[in-house]
Write a protein that holds these residues in place. Structure first.
Motif, PDB file in Angstrom:
ATOM      1  N   THR A 174       8.793   2.927  -6.192  1.00 58.86           N
ATOM      2  CA  THR A 174       8.618   3.223  -7.606  1.00 58.86           C
ATOM      3  C   THR A 174       8.067   4.641  -7.753  1.00 58.86           C
ATOM      4  OG1 THR A 174       6.323   2.456  -7.730  1.00 58.86           O
ATOM      5  CG2 THR A 174       8.076   0.790  -8.071  1.00 58.86           C
ATOM      6  N   ASP A 175       8.048   5.127  -8.956  1.00 58.50           N
ATOM      7  CA  ASP A 175       7.459   6.446  -9.217  1.00 58.50           C
ATOM      8  C   ASP A 175       5.977   6.478  -8.871  1.00 58.50           C
ATOM      9  OD1 ASP A 175       9.900   7.417 -10.110  1.00 58.50           O
ATOM     10  OD2 ASP A 175       9.451   7.045 -12.225  1.00 58.50           O
ATOM     11  N   ASP A 176       5.350   5.304  -8.868  1.00 58.11           N
ATOM     12  CA  ASP A 176       3.925   5.206  -8.528  1.00 58.11           C
ATOM     13  C   ASP A 176       3.674   5.076  -7.030  1.00 58.11           C
ATOM     14  OD1 ASP A 176       3.177   5.350 -11.216  1.00 58.11           O
ATOM     15  OD2 ASP A 176       3.325   3.184 -11.466  1.00 58.11           O
ATOM     16  N   GLY A 177       4.770   5.008  -6.236  1.00 57.99           N
ATOM     17  CA  GLY A 177       4.628   4.966  -4.789  1.00 57.99           C
ATOM     18  C   GLY A 177       4.545   3.590  -4.163  1.00 57.99           C
ATOM     19  N   TRP A 178       4.977   2.559  -4.883  1.00 54.88           N
ATOM     20  CA  TRP A 178       4.952   1.199  -4.357  1.00 54.88           C
ATOM     21  C   TRP A 178       6.373   0.751  -4.052  1.00 54.88           C
ATOM     22  CZ3 TRP A 178       0.209   1.032  -3.279  1.00 54.88           C
ATOM     23  CH2 TRP A 178      -0.772   1.493  -4.155  1.00 54.88           C
ATOM     24  N   ALA A 179       6.515  -0.092  -3.045  1.00 53.51           N
ATOM     25  CA  ALA A 179       7.835  -0.586  -2.652  1.00 53.51           C
ATOM     26  C   ALA A 179       8.290  -1.705  -3.576  1.00 53.51           C
ATOM     27  CB  ALA A 179       7.810  -1.085  -1.214  1.00 53.51           C
ATOM     28  N   VAL A 180       9.591  -1.742  -3.796  1.00 58.45           N
ATOM     29  CA  VAL A 180      10.234  -2.839  -4.514  1.00 58.45           C
ATOM     30  C   VAL A 180      11.504  -3.201  -3.756  1.00 58.45           C
ATOM     31  CG1 VAL A 180       9.314  -2.322  -6.804  1.00 58.45           C
ATOM     32  CG2 VAL A 180      11.425  -1.256  -6.074  1.00 58.45           C
ATOM     33  N   ALA A 181      11.921  -4.457  -3.904  1.00 59.21           N
ATOM     34  CA  ALA A 181      13.142  -4.927  -3.257  1.00 59.21           C
ATOM     35  C   ALA A 181      14.202  -5.184  -4.309  1.00 59.21           C
ATOM     36  CB  ALA A 181      12.864  -6.205  -2.478  1.00 59.21           C
ATOM     37  N   ASP A 182      15.449  -4.942  -3.941  1.00 60.37           N
ATOM     38  CA  ASP A 182      16.572  -5.272  -4.800  1.00 60.37           C
ATOM     39  C   ASP A 182      16.481  -6.765  -5.114  1.00 60.37           C
ATOM     40  OD1 ASP A 182      19.056  -5.933  -5.885  1.00 60.37           O
ATOM     41  OD2 ASP A 182      20.150  -4.607  -4.542  1.00 60.37           O
ATOM     42  N   PRO A 183      16.560  -7.158  -6.390  1.00 59.74           N
ATOM     43  CA  PRO A 183      16.375  -8.568  -6.737  1.00 59.74           C
ATOM     44  C   PRO A 183      17.543  -9.476  -6.350  1.00 59.74           C
ATOM     45  CG  PRO A 183      16.904  -7.307  -8.682  1.00 59.74           C
ATOM     46  CD  PRO A 183      16.734  -6.318  -7.561  1.00 59.74           C
ATOM     47  N   GLY A 184      18.659  -8.904  -5.956  1.00 62.59           N
ATOM     48  CA  GLY A 184      19.820  -9.718  -5.604  1.00 62.59           C
ATOM     49  C   GLY A 184      19.779 -10.228  -4.183  1.00 62.59           C
TER      50      GLY A 184
ATOM     51  N   ALA B 231       0.824  -1.209   0.000  1.00 60.69           N
ATOM     52  CA  ALA B 231       0.000   0.000   0.000  1.00 60.69           C
ATOM     53  C   ALA B 231       0.862   1.265   0.000  1.00 60.69           C
ATOM     54  CB  ALA B 231      -0.939  -0.002   1.200  1.00 60.69           C
ATOM     55  N   GLY B 232       2.173   1.099  -0.115  1.00 63.88           N
ATOM     56  CA  GLY B 232       3.064   2.244  -0.237  1.00 63.88           C
ATOM     57  C   GLY B 232       3.347   2.985   1.057  1.00 63.88           C
ATOM     58  N   HIS B 233       3.255   2.315   2.192  1.00 58.54           N
ATOM     59  CA  HIS B 233       3.524   2.973   3.470  1.00 58.54           C
ATOM     60  C   HIS B 233       4.980   3.419   3.592  1.00 58.54           C
ATOM     61  CE1 HIS B 233      -0.395   2.030   5.144  1.00 58.54           C
ATOM     62  NE2 HIS B 233      -0.247   0.786   4.720  1.00 58.54           N
ATOM     63  N   GLY B 234       5.899   2.670   2.988  1.00 62.34           N
ATOM     64  CA  GLY B 234       7.312   3.034   3.008  1.00 62.34           C
ATOM     65  C   GLY B 234       8.067   2.616   4.259  1.00 62.34           C
ATOM     66  N   MET B 235       7.461   1.813   5.104  1.00 66.88           N
ATOM     67  CA  MET B 235       8.136   1.356   6.317  1.00 66.88           C
ATOM     68  C   MET B 235       9.418   0.609   5.969  1.00 66.88           C
ATOM     69  SD  MET B 235       8.096   1.255   9.638  1.00 66.88           S
ATOM     70  CE  MET B 235       6.420   1.714  10.022  1.00 66.88           C
ATOM     71  N   CYS B 236       9.374  -0.227   4.941  1.00 65.80           N
ATOM     72  CA  CYS B 236      10.550  -1.001   4.550  1.00 65.80           C
ATOM     73  C   CYS B 236      11.688  -0.087   4.110  1.00 65.80           C
ATOM     74  CB  CYS B 236      10.198  -1.993   3.449  1.00 65.80           C
ATOM     75  SG  CYS B 236       9.433  -1.245   1.984  1.00 65.80           S
TER      76      CYS B 236
ATOM     77  N   PHE C  44      15.404  -1.714  -0.139  1.00 65.41           N
ATOM     78  CA  PHE C  44      14.081  -1.343  -0.631  1.00 65.41           C
ATOM     79  C   PHE C  44      14.090   0.049  -1.238  1.00 65.41           C
ATOM     80  CE2 PHE C  44      13.477  -4.343   2.857  1.00 65.41           C
ATOM     81  CZ  PHE C  44      12.688  -5.300   2.239  1.00 65.41           C
ATOM     82  N   SER C  45      13.225   0.239  -2.226  1.00 65.10           N
ATOM     83  CA  SER C  45      13.040   1.559  -2.827  1.00 65.10           C
ATOM     84  C   SER C  45      11.569   1.688  -3.208  1.00 65.10           C
ATOM     85  CB  SER C  45      13.942   1.735  -4.054  1.00 65.10           C
ATOM     86  OG  SER C  45      13.668   0.743  -5.018  1.00 65.10           O
TER      87      SER C  45
END
Length: 63
Positions: free
Chosen positions: A27-37, A11-16, A24-25
């Motif tokens: 996206t431009d849309d405000g959703w979290a993503v994890a480094d794939p490595g 939900a894009g809280h950004g806690m991570c 973690f980072s």
């Protein structure tokens, strides 16, 4: 250790991102993503804290 963020649950809280910006980072849309490595060993405690503190339970450890 590797982690993934379920984009359907995030939900894009950004806690991570607050707990572990090295993995973690947002996206431009405000959703979290994890480094794939692989998560560096020194960051595993912070990533586990992010998993435990995600309000939507959107982060999981993967093989």
């Amino acid at each position: 250790m590797k982690v993934a963020v379920d984009e359907d649950r995030c939900a894009g809280h950004g806690m991570c991102l607050t707990l572990c910006p090295e993995v973690f980072s947002m996206t431009d849309d405000g959703w979290a993503v994890a480094d794939p490595g692989d998560v560096p060993a020194g960051l595993e405690p912070a990533v586990r804290e992010a998993i435990d503190n995600c309000p939507e339970r959107a982060i999981r450890e993967i093989d």
